[in-house]
Structure formats: C-alpha cells, structure tokens
Design a protein around this motif. Structure first.
Motif, PDB file in Angstrom:
ATOM      1  N   ASN A 265      45.701  52.371 -12.603  1.00 54.08           N
ATOM      2  CA  ASN A 265      45.226  53.156 -11.457  1.00 54.08           C
ATOM      3  C   ASN A 265      43.758  52.886 -11.143  1.00 54.08           C
ATOM      4  OD1 ASN A 265      47.625  54.400 -10.765  1.00 54.08           O
ATOM      5  ND2 ASN A 265      47.265  56.218 -12.011  1.00 54.08           N
ATOM      6  N   LEU A 266      42.932  52.717 -12.172  1.00 55.17           N
ATOM      7  CA  LEU A 266      41.512  52.410 -11.938  1.00 55.17           C
ATOM      8  C   LEU A 266      41.348  51.050 -11.261  1.00 55.17           C
ATOM      9  CD1 LEU A 266      39.903  53.676 -15.284  1.00 55.17           C
ATOM     10  CD2 LEU A 266      39.674  54.702 -13.012  1.00 55.17           C
TER      11      LEU A 266
ATOM     12  N   ARG B 113      40.500  62.658 -12.180  1.00 51.34           N
ATOM     13  CA  ARG B 113      39.126  62.680 -11.650  1.00 51.34           C
ATOM     14  C   ARG B 113      38.484  61.297 -11.741  1.00 51.34           C
ATOM     15  NH1 ARG B 113      39.194  68.008 -13.853  1.00 51.34           N
ATOM     16  NH2 ARG B 113      38.555  67.256 -15.914  1.00 51.34           N
ATOM     17  N   GLN B 114      38.760  60.577 -12.832  1.00 50.96           N
ATOM     18  CA  GLN B 114      38.213  59.223 -12.979  1.00 50.96           C
ATOM     19  C   GLN B 114      38.684  58.298 -11.865  1.00 50.96           C
ATOM     20  OE1 GLN B 114      38.237  57.169 -16.810  1.00 50.96           O
ATOM     21  NE2 GLN B 114      38.509  59.138 -17.849  1.00 50.96           N
ATOM     22  N   VAL B 115      39.964  58.389 -11.524  1.00 47.83           N
ATOM     23  CA  VAL B 115      40.530  57.530 -10.475  1.00 47.83           C
ATOM     24  C   VAL B 115      39.901  57.856  -9.121  1.00 47.83           C
ATOM     25  CG1 VAL B 115      42.638  56.975  -9.189  1.00 47.83           C
ATOM     26  CG2 VAL B 115      42.692  57.088 -11.692  1.00 47.83           C
ATOM     27  N   ILE B 116      39.759  59.151  -8.810  1.00 45.82           N
ATOM     28  CA  ILE B 116      39.162  59.549  -7.526  1.00 45.82           C
ATOM     29  C   ILE B 116      37.700  59.119  -7.468  1.00 45.82           C
ATOM     30  CG2 ILE B 116      38.515  61.512  -6.075  1.00 45.82           C
ATOM     31  CD1 ILE B 116      41.462  60.838  -5.955  1.00 45.82           C
ATOM     32  N   ARG B 117      36.965  59.276  -8.597  1.00 50.94           N
ATOM     33  CA  ARG B 117      35.559  58.847  -8.626  1.00 50.94           C
ATOM     34  C   ARG B 117      35.447  57.339  -8.393  1.00 50.94           C
ATOM     35  NH1 ARG B 117      34.730  62.548 -12.983  1.00 50.94           N
ATOM     36  NH2 ARG B 117      35.040  60.859 -14.499  1.00 50.94           N
TER      37      ARG B 117
ATOM     38  N   LEU C 210      37.596  55.409  -6.817  1.00 52.14           N
ATOM     39  CA  LEU C 210      37.946  55.135  -5.421  1.00 52.14           C
ATOM     40  C   LEU C 210      36.768  55.438  -4.499  1.00 52.14           C
ATOM     41  CD1 LEU C 210      40.074  54.401  -3.259  1.00 52.14           C
ATOM     42  CD2 LEU C 210      40.783  56.794  -3.278  1.00 52.14           C
ATOM     43  N   ASN C 211      36.143  56.604  -4.676  1.00 55.40           N
ATOM     44  CA  ASN C 211      35.004  56.979  -3.824  1.00 55.40           C
ATOM     45  C   ASN C 211      33.840  56.018  -4.003  1.00 55.40           C
ATOM     46  OD1 ASN C 211      35.801  59.304  -2.308  1.00 55.40           O
ATOM     47  ND2 ASN C 211      35.833  60.478  -4.197  1.00 55.40           N
ATOM     48  N   LYS C 212      33.606  55.592  -5.249  1.00 56.53           N
ATOM     49  CA  LYS C 212      32.516  54.643  -5.515  1.00 56.53           C
ATOM     50  C   LYS C 212      32.777  53.314  -4.807  1.00 56.53           C
ATOM     51  CE  LYS C 212      28.794  53.293  -7.789  1.00 56.53           C
ATOM     52  NZ  LYS C 212      27.465  53.857  -7.432  1.00 56.53           N
ATOM     53  N   ALA C 213      34.014  52.835  -4.865  1.00 60.54           N
ATOM     54  CA  ALA C 213      34.359  51.559  -4.216  1.00 60.54           C
ATOM     55  C   ALA C 213      34.265  51.671  -2.694  1.00 60.54           C
ATOM     56  CB  ALA C 213      35.762  51.124  -4.628  1.00 60.54           C
ATOM     57  N   LEU C 214      34.537  52.862  -2.146  1.00 58.97           N
ATOM     58  CA  LEU C 214      34.498  53.054  -0.690  1.00 58.97           C
ATOM     59  C   LEU C 214      33.081  53.202  -0.156  1.00 58.97           C
ATOM     60  CD1 LEU C 214      37.511  55.513  -0.240  1.00 58.97           C
ATOM     61  CD2 LEU C 214      37.390  53.153   0.581  1.00 58.97           C
ATOM     62  N   GLU C 215      32.094  53.389  -1.042  1.00 57.59           N
ATOM     63  CA  GLU C 215      30.709  53.543  -0.583  1.00 57.59           C
ATOM     64  C   GLU C 215      30.216  52.306   0.154  1.00 57.59           C
ATOM     65  OE1 GLU C 215      28.281  54.519  -3.912  1.00 57.59           O
ATOM     66  OE2 GLU C 215      29.050  56.586  -4.103  1.00 57.59           O
TER      67      GLU C 215
ATOM     68  N   VAL D 290      38.214  61.270   1.565  1.00 54.35           N
ATOM     69  CA  VAL D 290      39.267  61.240   0.549  1.00 54.35           C
ATOM     70  C   VAL D 290      39.497  62.644   0.010  1.00 54.35           C
ATOM     71  CG1 VAL D 290      39.971  60.259  -1.668  1.00 54.35           C
ATOM     72  CG2 VAL D 290      38.584  58.889  -0.099  1.00 54.35           C
ATOM     73  N   THR D 291      40.768  63.050  -0.112  1.00 55.21           N
ATOM     74  CA  THR D 291      41.101  64.347  -0.704  1.00 55.21           C
ATOM     75  C   THR D 291      41.420  64.169  -2.192  1.00 55.21           C
ATOM     76  OG1 THR D 291      43.479  64.164  -0.306  1.00 55.21           O
ATOM     77  CG2 THR D 291      42.127  65.058   1.488  1.00 55.21           C
TER      78      THR D 291
END
Length: 494
Positions: A329-330, A363-367, A369-374, A382-383
C-alpha cells in the motif's frame, strides 16, 4: 530533487515532459488542431438562459456552446470592478443575463468529452510571478508558499511596487508560488507587463461587437517555462531552433537568472526516444501499472469518476501478512500520485487500497499519499479511509486526461472494453432467424456475419441449426462478411 523539462516541437504538435530524478512525472500535449482554451478570454454571446440550472450557455465560437454558472458571474460596477452582493443567492441568473447579450468571459475548464467549456467572468491574467485580477482589488498570495517570513516580505514588496508612480491604481494581484525569492524589480516588471496586456484587451473589448477572441494564452512551451521553471529545474532541453530562440528571448526578458539552464538538443535520436518518454506514455494508456514489489494498480477511468484498485499480486513478503499489505500500500500510494500526474486524471477518484486492520498502518498510507501529492501542480483533496476501506479524493480537472487526448472510443466495442462472445452472437442470430421466418415466406434465408461467428455456427452450433431449419421450414445459408466486427450480423431473404 533534480528536475528537467524536455520540449519536443513539430509543426502539428508540441509535447513537453517534466522529469524528476530521471522519472517522467507530467506530460503536456498541444496540437494545432485542438489546442487547449483554458485562460483564453472571449467576447461571447448568451444563447440560452437556464433558470432551473441557474446557468447559461454562451457561444464563444467553439464547436459546442460553453457553460456559465451563476456562481461564476459577478456584475461590473461603474468603476470597472466586480460588485460583490452581500447575499449572492439574491441575484438569479435571469437578473444577471439575457439571451442575445454580449459578455466577456474566460475559459476555466476545457471542453471534456461531451461537455462544453466551463466559463467564468472573474478574469485573470498570469505572468511569471503574479496573477492580475483586472476587475478585483484583492491582494493575495499562493498557499503553496509556506514560509511566513517570505510571504510577508513578498506582500510588502508588492504593496510598495503598487505605490510607484505610473502604476495603474486598479485591479488586484495574487503572488504566485514561482515568486519565491523574487525582488522588487521583478515584481515591477510583471506589473507593467500585465497592465499593458490588460489595456490591449480593454481596447479589443471596446471595438468588439461580435463573438471573438480577446486574449489567447501563450503557446505550451512558453506557458511551461512561465509556470514550471523553478530553482529545482536544472535543464530545459528543446529540440527545435525556432522554439529555442523564442524561449531564450522569453527567459532573457523575464527570468535571466535561468538563461544558462536552457539547451538546444541536436542529437540524432528524437529527444523523447532518448529519455524513453514514448514508452512511458504507452504504459500510461494501459489499465495495469506494475509495482516493484510485484503488486499492481488497476486504473479505470469513466465519465463520472476514476477508480484505482491496489492488488498484492505475486508479492508474498518476508514477514507477516499485515507487513506485506502495508509495504504494498505504501508503494502504491506513491505510484498513484505519479500516475495521476502522468495521466492527468481529474474529478472524483476512488482508491481501493488492500484492507488494513491496524489504524496506524492506515495513517501511514494516507500520510505517504498526501506527501507524494504535494508535488502535484493541480489542487487535490484526500479523505481518510472509509468504513469500506476506500479513500475518496478529488483532483482539479482543467483539461482532458492523457487518454482522452490521445485515444478515441473503440468503434467495435463503443468504449465498453468488452465484446459479446461468438456464442452470444450465435444465439442472437437464432432469435433473429425465428423472427424473420415468421414475417416472410421465403424458402431460404442468408446469414451474413464475421468469420469467427460463421465458423461457430457451422461447427459447435450445427445441431441447433438443423433443428432450426426443421422448425422454420427454411434453408439457412451463410456468408462470411470480412468487414463485419464480431458483433455485427444480418439475416436477409435469399
């Protein structure tokens, strides 16, 4: 992080690739036959007002009428600035517009699929460091500039520049992300350029009495230099001398500090071939994306939304199941962010990660994803992971995706992605034979179909055909039609 911009220019098409650390991250395409319209300003004509939708359709000279919603309209006061009513709901579309009215509008979103362009009356003109709001006195700054000290410095510099003699005291400005580190003289240059540009647009508005273009944005390669060139970009390589000279002049005028980073590519191999960009584009048109761990992504784009499914595939992992799922997932989260940029997927996007029971893993996966989208130039939201294990997100869509630009729906399956089997078509033919036999009294019928279907009729379905001839009392003949697709057939009188 090192970046490169590759620009391939031909008479009919311009292609631009943004490379980060040797990997393709974004691809931009502009064809002479269908270049984008976002940012272009038109004098349009209202052709239909739709009170039920609180919107209007405006003819701006494109193939389809463009869409203008009431929320994107602001009336203009005597001072030439937008009037902001306290209660925006009070102004209905009927009070704002009437059929046959001429109106100045800007394209906010390109025509996509069957939808016309999306318009706004909130006009903006971009330069390297600033966006000019000719009908609004708002002063703002990009949210992507995170340093509070730099934000305050730029706002102070801008306010000082606007007090300089000769600067038109109307209109607002937004400081762009690219302005980080800019000095007062650069902001002054941008202000002068933007005010001259708006003065030219105003003269065209005054002279205009029919539908016409008032302002057209720069060609792709100059827009890219204006919007994408940052200190992270080490090289800009262009493969055409004319475009190289034009870009060099643009950089010399607006960003001379980057002049040493521009390079004319004159190698024998095509520049996109040298960097493997064409192979990456071909991969980006497929449904499946392989992950290094052995897992994969399955990406399906529809009219309503895009869905991305994450699978472990052949990856078994070296530890327990939860660690295997987390690692996949990461890796998928980072790959998804890259694929969204390469494919330019927008609108609603549903991500189906492999189920994780541990909240910390989620939480790790969402973090991640958000980091990559920056790094994404498009705005995203992202929800959290829902009870069903899905992540909902949106990505701002202003132009067609890579697939919509390069591909057309398959004429055989009409975009379904599937064909009816030869067996299914045989049964349809049987039903059609019975229907035709009841209507007409001919002794013989002719079935015309593709080779695959005819072969099946004469082989696996031969006993059914024999029974059908007895039932209908007619002789059935067959003819292979080479031009027919698998789903096409005809039953005619012989």
């Amino acid at each position: 992080m090192s970046e490169e911009i590759l620009i391939n220019v031909t008479p009919r098409e311009t292609r631009l690739a943004l490379i980060e650390n040797g990997l393709l991250q974004e691809i931009y395409l502009e064809r002479r036959s269908r270049s984008g319209f976002v940012g272009d300003i038109y004098l349009g004509k209202v052709v239909r007002v739709m009170p039920g939708m609180e919107a209007a359709f405006v003819d701006i000279g494109l193939e389809r009428a463009a869409f203008l919603h009431n929320s994107d309209i602001a009336p203009i006061g005597a001072d030439g600035l937008e009037i902001r009513p306290e209660d925006s709901a009070a102004a209905t579309i009927q009070t704002q517009l009437r059929e046959g009215q001429m109106i100045v509008v800007q394209v906010a979103k390109d025509p996509i699929g069957s939808k016309g362009a999306r318009l706004t009356t909130h006009l903006t003109l971009p330069s390297r460091n600033l966006v000019y709001l000719p009908r609004n006195n708002h002063i703002g700054i990009s949210q992507r500039l995170e340093s509070e000290e730099e934000r305050e410095r730029l706002l102070s510099e801008l306010q000082q520049c606007l007090k300089e003699p000769g600067v038109r005291n109307s209109g607002g400005y937004i400081i762009r992300t690219a302005a980080e580190g800019a000095v007062a003289s650069e902001l002054q240059e941008d202000i002068r350029f933007l005010q001259k540009l708006w003065a030219a647009v105003e003269r065209r508005i005054e002279r205009g009495k029919e539908i016409r273009v008032l302002y057209r944005d720069l060609p792709l390669y100059l827009r890219a230099v204006r919007d994408l060139l940052t200190p992270c970009v080490e090289k800009i390589r262009i493969d055409t001398p004319d475009a190289f000279r034009e870009i060099s002049d643009f950089i010399r005028d607006f960003m001379p500090e980057f002049l040493t980073r521009i390079e004319l590519y004159s190698g024998e191999r095509p520049i996109f071939d040298l960097y493997g960009i064409d192979d990456e584009i071909d991969k980006a048109l497929g449904r499946q994306v392989r992950l290094k761990s052995g897992g994969d992504l399955i990406i399906d784009q529809t009219e309503a939304m895009t869905t991305i499914d994450v699978n472990t595939g052949a990856y078994l992992g070296s530890k327990n199941h939860a660690e295997t799922v987390l690692k996949t997932n990461l890796e998928a989260a980072t790959a998804i962010a890259r694929q969204l940029r390469i494919r330019n997927l927008g609108g609603i996007i549903i991500l189906d990660f492999i189920d994780m029971d541990d909240p910390e893993h989620q939480r790790q996966v969402i973090r991640t994803l958000n980091k990559a989208l920056e790094k994404d130039h498009a705005r995203t939201m992202v929800t959290a992971i829902s009870e069903l294990g899905l992540v909902e997100m949106t990505r701002k869509r202003t132009r067609e995706s890579l697939g919509q630009t390069l591909c057309a729906p398959c004429p055989v399956c009409e975009g379904r992605g599937r064909l009816k089997t030869a067996e299914t078509i045989c049964y349809e033919i049987f039903r059609e034979i019975v229907r035709v036999a009841r209507v007409y009294e001919n002794d013989e019928l002719l079935v015309m179909a593709s080779q695959l279907v005819v072969d099946r009729l004469l082989d696996e379905e031969s006993s059914t055909l024999a029974d059908l001839e007895v039932l209908t009392g007619k002789t059935i003949r067959f003819e292979v039609e080479p031009m027919y697709t698998q789903e096409q057939y005809d039953v005619v009188l012989y």
